[in-house]
Design an enzyme around this catalytic site. Structure first.
Site, PDB file in Angstrom:
ATOM      1  N   ASP A  42       0.818  -1.221   0.000  1.00  0.00           N
ATOM      2  CA  ASP A  42       0.000   0.000   0.000  1.00  0.00           C
ATOM      3  C   ASP A  42       0.854   1.274   0.000  1.00  0.00           C
ATOM      4  O   ASP A  42       0.660   2.162   0.844  1.00  0.00           O
ATOM      5  CB  ASP A  42      -0.931   0.019   1.214  1.00  0.00           C
ATOM      6  CG  ASP A  42      -1.578  -1.317   1.499  1.00  0.00           C
ATOM      7  OD1 ASP A  42      -1.921  -2.015   0.538  1.00  0.00           O
ATOM      8  OD2 ASP A  42      -1.732  -1.674   2.684  1.00  0.00           O
ATOM      9  N   GLU A 252     -11.320  -2.021  -3.366  1.00  0.00           N
ATOM     10  CA  GLU A 252     -10.599  -1.346  -2.288  1.00  0.00           C
ATOM     11  C   GLU A 252      -9.437  -0.521  -2.836  1.00  0.00           C
ATOM     12  O   GLU A 252      -9.233  -0.417  -4.051  1.00  0.00           O
ATOM     13  CB  GLU A 252     -10.070  -2.374  -1.292  1.00  0.00           C
ATOM     14  CG  GLU A 252      -9.036  -3.327  -1.883  1.00  0.00           C
ATOM     15  CD  GLU A 252      -8.451  -4.272  -0.854  1.00  0.00           C
ATOM     16  OE1 GLU A 252      -9.081  -4.507   0.184  1.00  0.00           O
ATOM     17  OE2 GLU A 252      -7.330  -4.784  -1.092  1.00  0.00           O
TER      18      GLU A 252
END
Length: 369
Positions: A42, A252
């Site tokens: 991420d 997401e």
């Protein structure tokens, strides 16, 4: 005194410009190769007011977040932990995910996902969005409040912000946890005896108060997996189910930016720990939608089917370099890195027709000019 004609003066000026240009110091280019030597999931890159680049990301087994710093986007130095879950009354000091850092009025605000301490039902997934602040991009970041920004009543992750005309918009993903959804894909999997139900995660957007103390209005559902199997997005967004990997479909890791008057929302689908994690995008003329998914999705996915060595590409952000080039920053895996997530950077471009293209994943030398 000799008088020159206008034509002669223009010619002299052109010669002088050419001569000065030839004497100018050539712009330095930097070569890098994916994956970078940064073991983050991420990843998020910020160019701070000190002129340096800072990268933040999810670190394995960390009760907080580490960061790296670079002068050129190619060579990164680990500067250690910049945030530690320091408020035990708020967080369970585990599962700190997906940090993003924004510079606002000479302060640095970190949004992140973590397990909220308040959990009367003892839920297995109890994630909320927290905020920490620092005077420096190097930290230390300290919790702004002893609570999340807000509580929607279900676990949420992957905060992303958009600032426009004094307003602040928060985007997040509702977790798959306890969110079974009826769809043709779910029926198809159930008929085969693979799964009893399919849980899904959905992306929401909501305006928040500029001081991060709460939301304004109600969250809006912006993106979700397709309901119908003949939907052009269904095949790539359902690979974790159709490969019998897991009974979940994800939407997401959203990241929003604006180009030529259009809002682009990039997002990730499929299991983040598997090979099929991939990135698509949707567009809108409003920061809170409605968003339309692009026909050329996915724009970033594993390349092993084409002789490459990269899988699990996802949870990206977009960074604009001083030279005007946009780059897609994301994590992925290779045979060498195994299950460890590592960072990739590849050029991103918007075609004249508005189509978004990511030129990756690459593992050959790349040049940043």
């Amino acid at each position: 005194m000799k008088i020159f004609s206008t034509q002669t003066l223009c010619a002299i000026a052109a010669i002088l410009v050419t001569a000065l240009a030839s004497c100018a110091k050539p712009e330095k280019s930097v070569t890098y190769k994916n994956p970078l030597n940064v073991a983050f999931g991420d990843p998020f890159v910020l160019k701070a007011s000190d002129g340096k680049y800072y990268m933040y990301g999810t670190s394995e087994n960390e009760k907080g977040f580490r960061a790296c710093v670079s002068d050129d986007l190619a060579n990164w130095t680990d500067i250690g932990r910049v945030y530690e879950g320091a408020l035990p009354e708020s967080w369970t000091l585990k599962n700190f995910w997906a940090p993003e850092v924004y510079e606002i009025n000479k302060k640095y605000y970190m949004l992140f996902s973590a397990d909220w301490k308040e959990n009367p039902a003892n839920e297995q997934e109890n994630f909320r969005i927290g905020v920490a602040v620092s005077d420096s991009p190097r930290g230390p970041f300290k919790d702004l409040m002893n609570r999340p920004i807000f509580d929607p009543g279900y676990p949420i992750i992957d905060a992303n912000l958009w600032f426009e005309n004094g307003r602040v918009f928060l985007y997040y993903s509702r977790c798959c946890y306890k969110n079974p959804v009826a769809s043709e894909v779910a029926d198809w999997a159930k008929q085969r005896g693979w799964f009893k139900e399919i849980e899904e995660s959905w992306i929401y957007g909501v305006e928040i108060k500029p001081d991060f103390s709460g939301i304004i209005g109600e969250p809006r559902l912006l993106l979700r997996p397709p309901v119908k199997m003949d939907d052009t997005q269904a095949e790539w967004e359902s690979r974790s189910v159709t490969s019998r990997e897991v009974n979940r479909r994800w939407t997401e890791g959203s990241f929003i930016f604006k180009k030529n008057g259009t809002y682009y929302m990039m997002y990730s689908a499929n299991y983040y720990g598997g090979q099929n994690y991939a990135v698509g995008y949707a567009t809108s003329d409003n920061p809170l939608g409605p968003f339309k998914k692009a026909e050329n999705n996915p724009v970033l996915q594993k390349n092993t089917d084409n002789g490459g060595d990269v899988t699990g590409t996802g949870h990206n952000m977009v960074f604009t370099h001083a030279n005007g080039t946009q780059y897609c920053v994301y994590h992925g895996r290779t045979t060498k890195t195994g299950n460890r997530r590592v960072v990739f950077i590849d050029p991103l471009e918007i075609k004249p027709n508005g189509q978004l293209i990511v030129n990756g994943p690459t593992t050959t030398p790349q040049i940043i000019k």
